[in-house]
Design a protein around this motif. Structure first.
Motif, mmCIF file in Angstrom:
data_model
loop_
_atom_site.group_PDB
_atom_site.id
_atom_site.type_symbol
_atom_site.label_atom_id
_atom_site.label_comp_id
_atom_site.label_asym_id
_atom_site.label_seq_id
_atom_site.Cartn_x
_atom_site.Cartn_y
_atom_site.Cartn_z
ATOM 1 N N THR A 107 0.887 -1.214 0.004
ATOM 2 C CA THR A 107 -0.082 0.036 -0.093
ATOM 3 C C THR A 107 0.958 1.207 -0.022
ATOM 4 O O THR A 107 0.483 2.351 -0.368
ATOM 5 C CB THR A 107 -0.925 -0.028 1.210
ATOM 6 N N GLY A 108 2.301 1.029 0.439
ATOM 7 C CA GLY A 108 3.023 2.369 0.548
ATOM 8 C C GLY A 108 3.973 2.344 -0.845
ATOM 9 O O GLY A 108 4.917 3.089 -0.671
ATOM 10 N N LYS A 109 3.516 1.995 -1.962
ATOM 11 C CA LYS A 109 4.264 2.007 -3.082
ATOM 12 C C LYS A 109 4.595 3.446 -3.399
ATOM 13 O O LYS A 109 5.965 3.501 -3.762
ATOM 14 C CB LYS A 109 3.469 1.355 -4.268
ATOM 15 N N ALA A 110 3.925 4.524 -3.111
ATOM 16 C CA ALA A 110 4.271 5.713 -3.554
ATOM 17 C C ALA A 110 5.384 6.269 -2.759
ATOM 18 O O ALA A 110 6.056 6.984 -3.223
ATOM 19 C CB ALA A 110 3.289 6.618 -3.281
ATOM 20 N N TYR A 111 5.476 5.898 -1.329
ATOM 21 C CA TYR A 111 6.706 6.145 -0.419
ATOM 22 C C TYR A 111 7.908 5.652 -1.139
ATOM 23 O O TYR A 111 8.838 6.549 -1.230
ATOM 24 C CB TYR A 111 6.430 5.821 0.737
ATOM 25 N N TYR B 59 3.610 11.891 0.971
ATOM 26 C CA TYR B 59 4.881 11.713 1.841
ATOM 27 C C TYR B 59 5.748 12.842 1.729
ATOM 28 O O TYR B 59 5.586 13.497 0.576
ATOM 29 C CB TYR B 59 5.422 10.376 1.159
ATOM 30 N N PHE B 60 6.527 13.140 2.857
ATOM 31 C CA PHE B 60 7.323 14.179 2.534
ATOM 32 C C PHE B 60 8.332 14.114 1.379
ATOM 33 O O PHE B 60 8.813 15.208 0.761
ATOM 34 C CB PHE B 60 8.253 14.480 3.853
ATOM 35 N N THR B 61 8.513 12.746 1.124
ATOM 36 C CA THR B 61 9.455 12.815 -0.285
ATOM 37 C C THR B 61 8.913 13.050 -1.453
ATOM 38 O O THR B 61 9.466 13.307 -2.552
ATOM 39 C CB THR B 61 9.754 10.999 -0.213
ATOM 40 N N GLN B 62 7.515 12.968 -1.672
ATOM 41 C CA GLN B 62 6.812 13.423 -2.754
ATOM 42 C C GLN B 62 6.989 15.081 -2.871
ATOM 43 O O GLN B 62 7.235 15.537 -3.932
ATOM 44 C CB GLN B 62 5.423 13.084 -2.494
ATOM 45 N N ILE B 63 7.019 15.654 -1.600
ATOM 46 C CA ILE B 63 7.073 17.075 -1.814
ATOM 47 C C ILE B 63 8.555 17.499 -2.023
ATOM 48 O O ILE B 63 8.550 18.327 -3.027
ATOM 49 C CB ILE B 63 6.504 17.714 -0.471
ATOM 50 N N LEU B 64 9.476 16.835 -1.383
ATOM 51 C CA LEU B 64 10.792 17.243 -1.639
ATOM 52 C C LEU B 64 11.282 16.834 -3.106
ATOM 53 O O LEU B 64 11.799 17.571 -3.993
ATOM 54 C CB LEU B 64 11.550 16.346 -0.570
ATOM 55 N N LEU C 205 12.691 19.072 -6.041
ATOM 56 C CA LEU C 205 14.019 18.962 -6.583
ATOM 57 C C LEU C 205 13.799 19.007 -8.146
ATOM 58 O O LEU C 205 14.872 18.616 -8.837
ATOM 59 C CB LEU C 205 14.465 17.543 -6.044
ATOM 60 N N GLY C 206 12.427 19.071 -8.378
ATOM 61 C CA GLY C 206 12.361 19.053 -9.997
ATOM 62 C C GLY C 206 11.979 17.785 -10.716
ATOM 63 O O GLY C 206 12.048 17.662 -11.846
ATOM 64 N N LEU C 207 11.830 16.762 -9.996
ATOM 65 C CA LEU C 207 11.440 15.340 -10.267
ATOM 66 C C LEU C 207 10.168 15.540 -11.105
ATOM 67 O O LEU C 207 9.210 16.160 -10.399
ATOM 68 C CB LEU C 207 11.717 14.432 -9.425
ATOM 69 N N PRO C 208 9.707 14.565 -12.001
ATOM 70 C CA PRO C 208 8.555 14.726 -12.732
ATOM 71 C C PRO C 208 7.421 13.920 -11.626
ATOM 72 O O PRO C 208 8.098 12.857 -10.926
ATOM 73 C CB PRO C 208 8.556 13.937 -13.725
ATOM 74 N N ALA C 209 6.212 14.549 -11.589
ATOM 75 C CA ALA C 209 5.461 14.054 -10.434
ATOM 76 C C ALA C 209 5.076 12.479 -10.833
ATOM 77 O O ALA C 209 4.873 11.656 -9.724
ATOM 78 C CB ALA C 209 3.955 14.888 -10.587
ATOM 79 N N ALA C 210 4.948 12.057 -12.280
ATOM 80 C CA ALA C 210 4.874 10.715 -12.661
ATOM 81 C C ALA C 210 5.687 9.644 -11.665
ATOM 82 O O ALA C 210 5.553 8.606 -11.349
ATOM 83 C CB ALA C 210 4.835 10.666 -13.973
ATOM 84 N N ASP C 211 6.860 10.084 -11.389
ATOM 85 C CA ASP C 211 7.954 9.263 -10.884
ATOM 86 C C ASP C 211 7.717 9.409 -9.226
ATOM 87 O O ASP C 211 8.589 8.663 -8.648
ATOM 88 C CB ASP C 211 9.472 9.702 -11.044
ATOM 89 N N LEU C 212 7.117 10.354 -8.804
ATOM 90 C CA LEU C 212 6.794 10.202 -7.398
ATOM 91 C C LEU C 212 5.662 9.493 -6.544
ATOM 92 O O LEU C 212 5.156 9.872 -5.679
ATOM 93 C CB LEU C 212 6.925 12.011 -6.824
ATOM 94 N N GLY C 213 4.676 8.761 -7.472
ATOM 95 C CA GLY C 213 3.775 7.961 -6.925
ATOM 96 C C GLY C 213 2.493 8.872 -6.669
ATOM 97 O O GLY C 213 1.850 8.610 -5.879
#
Lengths: 321, 286, 179, 666, 197
Positions: free
Chosen positions: B14-18, B254-259, B263-271
């Motif tokens: 369930t936490g794949k996005a993390y 997740y805080f990693t999604q915001i960070l 950092l300019g990473l594409p939203a698609a890669d961030l779950g």
């Protein structure tokens, strides 16, 4: 039998320096020889064990025995002389405290033998032959003295009346001892025949010792240019003088070398090394264990330094293993 | 910078996005994560209720495997982080337990010495990477966004030493470094009820409702968390909350999604697509 | 007395269990007082330590430590005030310095690390007395007996044959000279 | 029961006595077994046990045996020598034996109280007894040293404890120097409005005593001063005191305060420390109107003249007496005293450490000391209980045990908080009419009139909720909670959790040792307990003595206590000092070291080891000499003398070696 | 309403049980409790508990075993550790809850249809089988065993999870299951040895 006192000299594990010391009496030796009958002196005269065994017990007036006791032969001779003599004088640092030979008490006998007969550089002994206490050769039994596990001072083997300290004892002390023995004015049994205070008393450098040594580093003699006037401890050299009995008139410091402690401790001290540690290291500068250790690193061989002549008389006697 | 990575079961489920966002962010910051080979479940909170020694042994296996690699272990899941740290501490303090657990591990050919360090991603980012290094790599700051930083219970209590137990601030600082604003959120370490929502919903839902409502009231556009169970609980049950209390609709990220975004990473890669409550507002313009 | 379980694993005791004998030198002002406090607080600890009171750890001569070992101690514990707390200003620093050297010497002479311990225990640390005594007792127990008096005897056994041999023919009235 | 046997050759005749101490020793140690065993040791001619050795009959038994059996040495196995060594030395003397032919064995504190295994404890008791029997043979006849006691006294700390001790001593005709760190004496008590349980006004009872100190002919008052260094020993201390600059000449200032009015700052601007920061003051100030001495001072951190040298100095101009001196420097004074009373007080717990109570975060949260100032008629609000925003609270919660009874912060009970919380509850209710809630764990009111005071508060309708508050929060769950501070607590008597909204929270902070107690105790060479308070010599029997003779402690520097107990203790400390002064001399243990001249080689190894400079080198003889008056008997030089030429009474080498042998012999 | 007798007799106390609790890991400080109630006040779930944590601690140390083991309190503890960090006596309340849960499961006195013990047990079984836990399977299993009505009500959540790719019906497995089972078997053996003593 002559009316003159009967005197025996014997050597155990020693370098021969003590014998030299007797000869060093120079012209005085003639007076001694005149006054006594020498009944045993293996280094100079030919006597056999049987000669001594044949003597009645207590027939020797005084036996001077030098050297530590390491082998069964030395042990046997020591016991024999004890039985035949009225007075035994333990002569020199090795007899008194084990001396240099006693440094072997840091090692196991097996390790020593293995090194000497098998592993040491230059040893060619593929059969790993070692001397045996008893062996057969052409039908005859050969026996050799056995090497003991422990190097002992003379008094750890036999009872001793007096001690002459030093490596070797100085002619002056020897003469004084001989005169005392001849005159029959004997101090109490167990006395060490030299003044019972520390060497600093006799040392020319005494006044140059500062009140607070505050040592921050220790040096070995080859590492520094030694000031010939100044207290050697104050120069960071491990000078055992404060923990060593006087009597030699500080010959080593006079020769620009620190005292290594051959006269042993005063009568009030049981363990010369421990007492020296207590005195000198209380006065070093640092307060933190780590920094203290850094200073102590300047003394790389504590046993060889504090027990150079006295490991047999260290309270622990030898390395345990 | 290299660490062992112990994802735990949730980050694979369930936490794949993390996991996705964490790997992306660490990659972008030049931190290497090497997944621990053949890791097993740490036992989480549930197994401790069944069998104490076994649950320590489960964690013990993970630690023993990790010890072989001589690297610090990063455990992003709060439950895993707690269990691994708790195991180290309990084995250290209880000789009998230590004997049993190491004995069992030895029976399986494993050696446990207790030398490995268990770290949380927040700890690594703050203390190893450093805020300055992170700030330097921020290319699209999250200016104008307001979040409620939510740590949940098990990372700061009771074993963590990298932050204050009552008022942790590491995630606040990282979010601020991303350019976002953090609302004053008194519930940042309050339990979300995650371990109960599935089983005693009336209890879990109330706790979750309080958390979401308060975050909303304080002006947050999302709750930002560090725990897969908290995320699941707060995100997954908003329908049920709506039925029982009121519609709350607040994205849980997740805080990693915001960070990652900063950092300019594409939203698609961030779950982001894995959130049940969509985070469109956060992603607007990206 | 207490229902608190013992932490030590239950092991069947050997027939005669080895009980370490530890001689402790405690300074009057801190460590001895702490041991008194442990008593007043009824803390329970291992009965293996025998305390010799000195006014200051600075009075402890390394000779005492060696002598204790030689007379049969399996361990020697030295307790003084914390650095900076010495009732006599700096006695404990002097102790520390000389004992650091003694520790090196003991090591070279084959006495294991755990057998000699220097601890700073303040007058208020009754619990530390308990902890240190228990810990050291366990440690020395694990090391086994040191038994120097026994070792001395054992070492000297190699001289027995010769002693008998040389003195065999000695007249009986003679007093024996051999030690 | 006793074992007796005849004289043995060469060894002194030793008497051995073992105490049951009721059942304290006998319940664990087989006293009979030890007695029998010791009787077999060489030299022991009498071996007895007795129920209470320290009792009069016990001591008489010893004295009689000494006479009858011609005992030459005495060994008693009982409790710690710290407790009864003196008792048995006296018993020896009563029997005609030199007191120092005695050795004590501690089998209570060091054996029966700390061991459970009876066989092992008995074995230990035998080993220790044997060690003493071996040791005592080497004991020598000694005499105690007598030194005179300087009749002057130093009192450190000008709170109620120091004030009371100083006045007591001064009234007894002794010269006292009272040193206080702050600019005025009065201490914490001067901050209080009322005192429990009688509710007398603190100022009314304290200020007369403060003036008495100032005007007493036997008291020298040095405020704004700190002790720098203490040297010497009981009866003969040399103390250096630093007098900090007030920048106002204390002898000239009459406290008219014209300078404060004249200051270039028209309005008070800087946080007023005396009022816990709730009020403001000017750079030139006086703590409070009754400050003693009534002398203004300048805060160099805020005074423009002190900071920049560019002020028009209107204050100095306003002074008729020309008392201002902007160049005043710290001054070091030295005094000689015989005894010292330490009354350095306490500090309150820093409420910020309990993060969940929100002190420093929520303006509605106050410490108890702040409330003391708020309810004080001469405080910053003249007694009006108001919140920081000026509102009057309608509900107030007082949380007990903040920084007390908590292993995360301070383990101990601070003793006064329950009572002062009751007092504050009463005053707050009286001044503001608010609802007051007390949150307590246990209500502790042991003291004369204390329980009655609690009773009164119950009757007044103050709420008492038994439970430790978990959190103070502004998070509202209900409309009534909006804008309030909510306290979450389990009402443990009701058995459920409650949320209670209030406007003002008062944290009843506990008492801690002064921040610099550690440094202070080093200066005075006394001990601190693990909690940081000064350590008394014995918790029951010597509560104001320390392990350093001639130094006494009074008040909260020794542990949390209230005013009545503090005053009682200050009186006791003064009395203890008077005992020494009136005796005129003290006897010191003869455990000094001496150099045997003919053995010493003059190597000087010992000289730098002595912290008291008691060892010098006799330049003529080139031998070390120990001044026995200065020697305190630590024995460091004895252990260090490389030729064994220094001896120490009571701790001779052969005594210790024989003790080692004895403790290990089997 | 029937009247319930609340009086307790000394004979109803199980002193052994109380002693057992203090001997277990985490139970050491139990007897130090001063009943301040900060655990209850800080607990986010105490409002649902039949006994607050404070009361439970007192019941446990007094040996009221039946009340303790059958209480809802232990099952409502979410292991958030809030009580533990607040406790002024450093009592490890969370660990006490754990050890009581274990004992309750062992003695089979937990509330039958209270799903938490079932979850805990299923969790253990899954680890034994696969070495890892699949949340989807766990939840399905759990609801089928306890309350399948409720399971029907959860379909919406299931669909959501499916939509977002967070649901999987294939359990992840570790490679060296035998290694894991060896560990667990060694502990079983140890336990048998202990119970034989």
């Amino acid at each position: 039998m002559s009316a003159k006192p009967q005197v025996a000299f014997y050597w155990c594990a020693s370098c021969g320096g003590c014998e030299e010391a007797v000869v060093d009496l120079a012209e005085d030796i003639l007076k001694v020889v005149e006054a006594v009958d020498i009944v045993l002196w293996p280094v100079a005269m030919d006597f056999k064990k049987a000669d001594i065994e044949a003597r009645p017990d207590k027939s020797i007036t005084v036996a001077f025995i030098n050297g530590a006791v390491r082998t069964s032969e030395q042990e046997e001779w020591a016991r024999l002389l004890r039985r035949k003599s009225q007075v035994v004088v333990s002569f020199g640092a090795c007899a008194n405290m084990g001396g240099i030979p006693a440094l072997a008490n840091q090692f196991r006998r097996e390790d020593l033998l293995k090194y000497i007969y098998e592993d040491g550089p230059g040893v060619d002994n593929p059969a790993k032959t070692r001397p045996q206490a008893s062996s057969q050769d052409e039908g005859r039994t050969l026996s050799l003295p056995e090497l003991r596990n422990v190097v002992r001072s003379l008094d750890q083997v036999i009872d001793v009346e007096f001690y002459l300290p030093g490596c070797p004892p100085t002619p002056k002390l020897i003469m004084a001892a001989v005169q005392a023995l001849l005159s029959g004015q004997l101090p109490p049994k167990g006395t060490v025949l030299s003044p019972d205070h520390a060497l600093c008393e006799e040392c020319a450098r005494k006044d140059s010792k500062p009140v607070d040594l505050a040592l921050a580093a220790f040096k070995r003699p080859h590492q520094i240019q030694i000031d010939p006037e100044k207290c050697l401890l104050a120069q960071g050299l491990v000078c055992m003088g404060p923990a060593t009995r006087a009597g030699c008139e500080a010959v080593c410091p006079a020769g620009n070398m620190p005292c290594t402690g051959c006269f042993g401790p005063s009568s009030r001290v049981k363990d010369q090394g421990a007492k020296f540690i207590s005195s000198v290291f209380s006065n070093i500068v640092p307060k933190e264990a780590k920094e203290i250790d850094a200073v102590l690193d300047g003394v790389p061989d504590p046993i060889g330094t504090f027990y150079r002549y006295g490991l047999s008389k260290c309270i622990l006697r030898r390395k345990l293993n | 910078m290299k660490y062992l990575y112990f994802p735990g079961c949730s980050l694979k489920g369930t936490g794949k996005a993390y996991e996705e966002s964490l790997l992306a962010v660490f990659g972008a910051l030049g931190v290497e994560l090497q997944e621990l080979e053949d890791w097993n479940c740490c036992g989480a909170t549930a197994y401790m209720s069944v069998d104490e020694t076994k649950s320590y042994a489960l964690a013990g296996r993970i630690l023993a495997l990790a010890e072989r690699e001589r690297l610090d272990v990063v455990a992003p899941c709060s439950a895993c982080y707690l269990v691994l740290n708790k195991t180290q501490k309990s084995l250290q303090e209880h000789p009998e337990l230590h004997r049993k657990v190491t004995g069992a591990l030895q029976a399986a050919g494993l050696d446990y010495k207790g030398t490995v360090k268990v770290r949380h991603p927040l700890d690594v980012l703050m203390n190893d990477v450093g805020l300055d290094a992170i700030k330097q790599k921020i290319t699209s700051p999250m200016a104008g966004h307001k979040f409620a930083p939510y740590y949940g219970c098990q990372i700061v209590r009771p074993y963590a030493t990298f932050d204050d137990q009552h008022n942790p601030v590491t995630m606040d600082q990282i979010l601020q470094a991303s350019g976002a604003e953090c609302v004053e959120y008194p519930h940042k370490t309050r339990c979300c009820g995650g371990s109960l929502t599935g089983t005693v919903p009336e209890v879990g839902l109330r706790l979750a409702y309080i958390l979401i409502k308060e975050a909303k009231q304080r002006g947050a556009e999302a709750i930002v968390t560090v725990c897969p169970l908290c995320q699941f609980n707060l995100d997954g049950y908003q329908d049920a909350i709506a039925k029982k209390y009121e519609r709350v609709d607040l994205p849980i990220l997740y805080f990693t999604q915001i960070l990652g975004l900063a950092l300019g990473l594409p939203a698609a890669d961030l779950g982001f697509k894995r959130g049940i409550i969509s985070a469109e507002a956060v992603l607007a313009g990206r | 007395m207490s229902e608190q379980p013992s932490m030590a694993p239950v092991v069947a005791a050997p027939a005669v269990a080895f009980e370490p004998r530890i001689v402790a030198f405690f300074c009057n002002w801190c460590t001895y007082t702490a041991a008194d406090l442990a008593g007043v607080s009824r803390l329970k600890y291992a009965p293996n330590v025998r305390v010799i009171r000195v006014m200051c750890s600075g009075r402890v001569d390394p000779q005492f430590v060696l002598e204790a070992f030689a007379k049969g101690a399996d361990g020697v514990l030295l307790g003084g005030c914390h650095p900076g707390d010495c009732h006599y200003a700096e006695g404990n620093y002097k102790t520390l310095r000389r004992m650091r050297m003694l520790i090196r010497m003991l090591k070279e002479l084959g006495i294991e690390d755990g057998r000699f311990r220097l601890e700073w225990i303040s007058g208020a640390e009754g619990d530390k007395v308990k902890a240190v005594v228990n810990e050291m007792t366990a440690q020395v127990r694990a090391l086994g007996p040191l038994d120097l008096p026994g070792k001395f005897k054992e070492w000297d056994r190699e001289m027995e044959d010769l002693e008998q041999h040389v003195n065999a023919s000695a007249p009986q009235q003679e007093e024996a000279h051999v030690r | 029961m006793a074992e007796q046997k005849e004289h043995q050759n060469g060894i002194p005749r030793i008497g051995f006595y073992i105490c049951h101490c009721g059942s304290n020793i006998a319940s664990i140690i087989d006293v009979e077994d030890v007695r029998k065993y010791v009787a077999t040791l060489p030299g022991v001619v009498v071996s007895r046990d007795y129920k209470y050795m320290c009792s009069d009959p016990g001591q008489e038994l010893i004295a009689q045996d000494i006479r009858e059996h011609k005992l030459e040495r005495l060994v008693v196995s009982a409790c710690s020598p710290n407790l009864h060594e003196e008792t048995f030395r006296n018993a020896a003397a009563k029997g005609g034996l030199n007191s120092f032919y005695f050795q004590m064995v501690n089998i209570r504190e060091h054996a029966s109280w700390v061991h459970e295994d009876k066989a092992a404890a008995t074995r230990k008791a035998k080993d220790l007894a044997r060690a003493a029997v071996y040791r005592v043979r080497f004991h020598q006849a000694l005499e105690k040293r007598k030194v005179p006691v300087d009749p002057n006294v130093l009192v450190v700390g000008g709170g109620i404890a120091g004030i009371h001790a100083a006045l007591t001593l001064a009234n007894a005709g002794k010269k006292v120097t009272l040193v206080e760190r702050e600019a005025t004496i009065g201490g914490h008590m001067a901050l209080f409005d009322k005192t429990f349980p009688t509710m007398d006004c603190a100022a009314c009872i304290l200020t007369p005593k403060m003036s008495a100190v100032k005007s007493h002919p036997n008291i020298t008052l040095w405020t704004y001063s700190e002790v720098e260094k203490v040297e010497g020993y009981v009866g003969n201390y040399k103390v250096s005191v630093k007098r900090k600059p007030r920048y106002v000449n204390e002898d000239l200032c009459v406290g008219c305060m014209a300078c404060i009015d004249a200051c270039v700052f028209k309005e008070p601007k800087f946080p007023d420390k005396f009022n816990q920061g709730l009020g403001k003051r000017k750079p030139v100030y006086i703590d409070f109107p009754q400050a003693t001495p009534k002398v203004v001072l300048i805060d160099p951190a805020t005074c423009i003249q002190m900071k920049t040298g560019k002020c028009k100095k209107s204050c100095a101009d306003a002074c008729d007496r020309k008392a201002f001196d902007f160049n005043q420097q710290p001054e070091l004074k030295e005094i000689q005293v015989g005894t010292i009373v330490l009354a350095t007080g306490f500090k309150t717990y820093d409420a910020k450490r309990d993060a969940l109570y929100g002190y420093g975060r929520y303006p509605g949260v106050f410490t108890a000391l702040e409330i003391e100032r708020l309810v004080n008629a001469s405080g910053p609000t003249l007694g009006d209980v108001v919140l920081r925003d000026g509102r009057h609270p309608k509900a107030v919660g007082i949380i007990h045990c903040v920084g007390s009874r908590d292993e995360k912060t301070n383990k101990w009970c601070s003793r006064v908080c329950c009572m002062y919380s009751l007092k504050l509850a009463h005053l707050i209710k009286e001044h503001s009419g608010a609802e007051v809630y007390n949150f307590y764990i246990d209500m502790r009111t042991p003291g004369k009139g204390y329980e009655e005071f609690y009773d009164k508060l119950l009757a007044e309708g103050v709420h008492f909720i038994r439970g430790r508050v978990a959190e103070v929060t502004d998070w509202a769950m209900t409309p009534e909670e909006q804008g309030k501070l909510v306290l979450r607590v389990e009402d443990t008597l009701a058995g459920f959790v409650r949320r209670i909204p209030v406007d003002m929270v008062v944290l009843a902070t506990g008492m801690e040792a002064q921040a610099d107690a550690g440094e202070v105790r080093h200066k005075f060479n006394i001990g601190c307990g693990s909690e940081g308070f000064f350590q008394e010599r014995h918790p029951k029997l010597a509560p104001v003595n320390t392990f350093t003779d001639g130094i006494f402690i009074a008040g909260a520097c020794q542990g949390p206590r209230d005013i009545p107990d503090t005053v009682a203790q200050a009186g006791a400390a003064a009395a203890e000092a008077l005992v020494l002064i009136d005796a005129g001399h003290v006897e010191l243990e003869p455990n000094t070291a001496h150099v045997v001249e003919e053995e010493c080689c003059g190597c000087k190894s010992c000289v730098p080891l002595c912290p008291y400079s008691a060892i010098t080198l006799d330049e003529a003889k080139k031998k070390a000499v120990i001044n026995e008056v200065l020697c305190k008997g630590c024995g460091t030089c004895v252990a260090a003398c490389p030729s064994g030429s220094i001896r120490q009474n009571l701790f001779e080498d052969d005594e210790i070696f024989s003790e080692i042998e004895g403790v290990l012999a089997q | 309403m029937p009247l319930e007798q609340k009086l307790k007799y000394e004979a109803e106390r199980d002193v052994k049980f109380a002693n057992w609790v203090t001997r277990e890991t985490g139970g050491e400080n139990l007897r130090h409790c001063i009943q301040c109630g900060v655990c209850s006040a800080t607990c986010p779930l105490s409002l649902y508990m039949d006994y607050t944590p404070r009361r439970l601690i007192n019941l446990a140390r007094e040996g009221f075993k039946k009340e303790v083991l059958s209480s809802l309190t232990i099952w409502l503890c979410a292991s958030c550790y809030a009580c533990r960090v607040e406790c002024p006596k450093k009592i490890q309340v969370t660990d006490i809850m754990y050890l009581l849960k274990r004992r309750a499961i062992q003695e089979g006195v937990y509330p039958r249809h209270f799903p938490i013990p079932v979850l805990a047990k299923e969790f253990g079984r899954m680890i034994f089988l696969f070495g890892r836990v699949n949340e989807t399977l766990l939840v399905i299993d759990l609801f089928l065993r306890t309350n399948w009505f409720r399971f029907l009500g959860m379909t919406r959540l299931g669909m959501n999870l499916m939509r977002t790719g967070r649901m999987s019906f294939i359990p992840e497995q570790i490679k060296r299951k035998r290694e894991l089972r060896k560990i667990l078997a060694a502990l079983d053996a140890e336990e048998q040895k202990e119970s034989a003593l």
